[in-house]
Design an enzyme around this catalytic site. Structure first.
Site, short mmCIF file in Angstrom:
data_model
loop_
_atom_site.label_atom_id
_atom_site.label_comp_id
_atom_site.label_asym_id
_atom_site.label_seq_id
_atom_site.Cartn_x
_atom_site.Cartn_y
_atom_site.Cartn_z
N LYS A 51 -53.36 2.20 -17.26
CA LYS A 51 -52.49 3.20 -15.49
C LYS A 51 -53.00 3.71 -15.89
O LYS A 51 -53.16 4.97 -14.70
CB LYS A 51 -50.95 3.01 -15.83
CG LYS A 51 -51.25 1.04 -16.08
CD LYS A 51 -49.64 0.33 -15.49
CE LYS A 51 -48.69 0.91 -17.44
NZ LYS A 51 -49.23 0.22 -18.09
N ARG A 97 -40.33 -3.13 -13.33
CA ARG A 97 -40.97 -3.37 -14.61
C ARG A 97 -38.83 -4.10 -14.86
O ARG A 97 -39.76 -5.51 -16.05
CB ARG A 97 -40.33 -2.19 -16.11
CG ARG A 97 -41.47 -2.09 -16.24
CD ARG A 97 -41.05 -1.34 -17.33
NE ARG A 97 -41.42 -0.58 -18.62
CZ ARG A 97 -42.87 0.92 -18.73
NH1 ARG A 97 -42.72 1.39 -17.64
NH2 ARG A 97 -43.81 1.26 -19.75
N ARG A 138 -54.25 6.52 -29.27
CA ARG A 138 -53.74 7.35 -27.76
C ARG A 138 -53.22 8.89 -28.16
O ARG A 138 -52.15 9.23 -28.77
CB ARG A 138 -52.77 6.53 -26.88
CG ARG A 138 -52.58 7.37 -25.20
CD ARG A 138 -52.17 6.29 -24.66
NE ARG A 138 -51.14 5.55 -24.53
CZ ARG A 138 -50.04 5.06 -23.97
NH1 ARG A 138 -50.83 4.41 -23.33
NH2 ARG A 138 -48.62 4.50 -24.12
N ARG A 178 -47.90 9.80 -28.87
CA ARG A 178 -45.70 9.88 -27.95
C ARG A 178 -45.08 9.08 -29.40
O ARG A 178 -46.06 7.96 -30.35
CB ARG A 178 -46.21 9.04 -27.27
CG ARG A 178 -46.15 9.41 -25.58
CD ARG A 178 -46.94 8.76 -24.84
NE ARG A 178 -46.07 7.04 -24.48
CZ ARG A 178 -45.70 5.93 -23.09
NH1 ARG A 178 -47.06 6.00 -22.69
NH2 ARG A 178 -45.36 4.95 -23.54
N ARG A 195 -42.24 -3.00 -27.26
CA ARG A 195 -42.87 -2.52 -25.87
C ARG A 195 -43.83 -3.83 -25.66
O ARG A 195 -43.32 -4.10 -24.69
CB ARG A 195 -43.54 -1.85 -25.95
CG ARG A 195 -42.83 -0.11 -26.33
CD ARG A 195 -43.42 0.95 -26.30
NE ARG A 195 -44.57 1.66 -25.29
CZ ARG A 195 -45.57 2.66 -25.18
NH1 ARG A 195 -46.13 2.79 -25.84
NH2 ARG A 195 -46.15 2.07 -24.38
P1 AMP Z 1 -44.17 4.21 -20.23
O1 AMP Z 1 -44.50 5.76 -20.46
O2 AMP Z 1 -44.28 2.88 -18.89
O3 AMP Z 1 -44.89 3.78 -21.08
O4 AMP Z 1 -42.70 4.18 -20.54
C1 AMP Z 1 -42.32 4.46 -21.77
C2 AMP Z 1 -41.25 3.82 -21.81
O5 AMP Z 1 -39.98 4.17 -20.83
C3 AMP Z 1 -40.90 2.39 -22.47
O6 AMP Z 1 -41.04 2.30 -23.14
C4 AMP Z 1 -39.35 2.82 -21.42
O7 AMP Z 1 -38.31 2.46 -22.32
C5 AMP Z 1 -38.88 3.37 -20.33
N1 AMP Z 1 -39.42 2.76 -18.68
C6 AMP Z 1 -40.39 3.43 -17.94
N2 AMP Z 1 -40.33 2.67 -17.22
C7 AMP Z 1 -38.76 2.14 -17.08
C8 AMP Z 1 -38.76 1.31 -15.91
N3 AMP Z 1 -38.99 0.78 -15.30
N4 AMP Z 1 -37.27 0.29 -16.48
C9 AMP Z 1 -36.59 0.59 -17.29
N5 AMP Z 1 -37.26 1.25 -18.45
C10 AMP Z 1 -38.18 1.91 -18.74
#
Ligand code: AMP
Length: 230
Positions: free
Chosen positions: A22, A97, A136, A169, A180
């Protein structure tokens, strides 16, 4: 009856499991359309790094691969896409989400007379997600993602954009990735049928090369625009 002129907003949601590409596609779409990129994960990671109240509250969920509670993210993201720079459109990544997040976004858009242009599902199977995420690396400054084998930077460990340091990360460690993915399947995947039922979902095969995925997305968006003109 008064019919308003259709507004050419491009309100895109990038959807898919972690590691679907993404962020990579968002960077390309940003170049194409000059739209702001709103990545919930990046916003939360920045808050975490600053040590703000939100960051502190979000940290323990993020480090465990769990979702941050809806009440911490919903207003944050909806306020962001209501800002001036998002009036012609945006690329939203990582939101919604959960079902309550999707409902809140729908309600806010209804109130504002705006609509989602498309929810682009970048589909990638779990095995591929795990292998992609293990390689990554992301820039500490720009957030641009790389992969040590399939998409390396020009200079090892450095971002192509500004030379900033590349890191793994915290939540890209294998045990957190598994969590996740579980959370994606249980909380987020049901939104695929939610948006499909509303005629907004467009599927893209995320196992293809980044350029092929990008071409497919461009073709989908071109078709949507043609349909709008009819
Ligand atoms: P991402 O970079 O999109 O994979 O997000 C990393 C982490 O941020 C996720 O594993 C969640 O802990 C938190 N996070 C990101 N977006 C959301 C969301 N829309 N709702 C809840 N937690 C989120």
């Amino acid at each position: 009856m008064y019919v308003s002129t259709p507004v050419r907003e491009l309100n895109l949601i990038l959807f898919g499991p972690p590691g679907a590409g993404k962020g990579t596609q968002a960077a390309r779409l940003q170049d194409d359309f000059r739209l702001p990129y709103v990545a919930t994960g990046d916003i939360l990671r920045a808050a975490k790094q600053e040590g703000s109240e939100l960051g502190l509250a979000a940290k323990r969920y993020m480090d465990a691969g769990e979702l941050v509670p809806d009440e911490l993210v919903v207003d944050l993201i909806i306020d962001r896409i209501e800002q001036e720079d998002c009036q012609d459109g945006f690329i939203l990544d990582g939101f919604p989400r959960t079902r309550p997040q999707a409902d809140a976004l729908g309600a806010a858009f209804e109130r504002l007379g705006r609509r989602i242009t498309a929810v682009l599902l970048i589909d990638v199977p779990d095995e591929e997600v795990v292998s992609r995420i293990s390689g990554r690396r992301v820039s500490v400054k720009t957030g641009r993602p790389y992969h040590v084998e399939t998409d390396p930077p020009k200079h090892e460990g450095r971002c192509d954009i500004d030379g900033s340091r590349l890191v793994q990360r915290d939540d890209d460690r294998p045990e957190v990735v598994k969590k996740r993915l579980d959370v994606y399947h249980s909380e987020t995947e049901p939104l695929i049928s939610y948006y499909d039922e509303r005629g907004l979902l467009r599927r893209v095969d995320g196992t293809r090369s980044p350029t092929e995925v990008h071409d497919h997305i461009r073709a989908v968006l071109a078709t949507l625009r043609l349909e709008e003109d009819l």
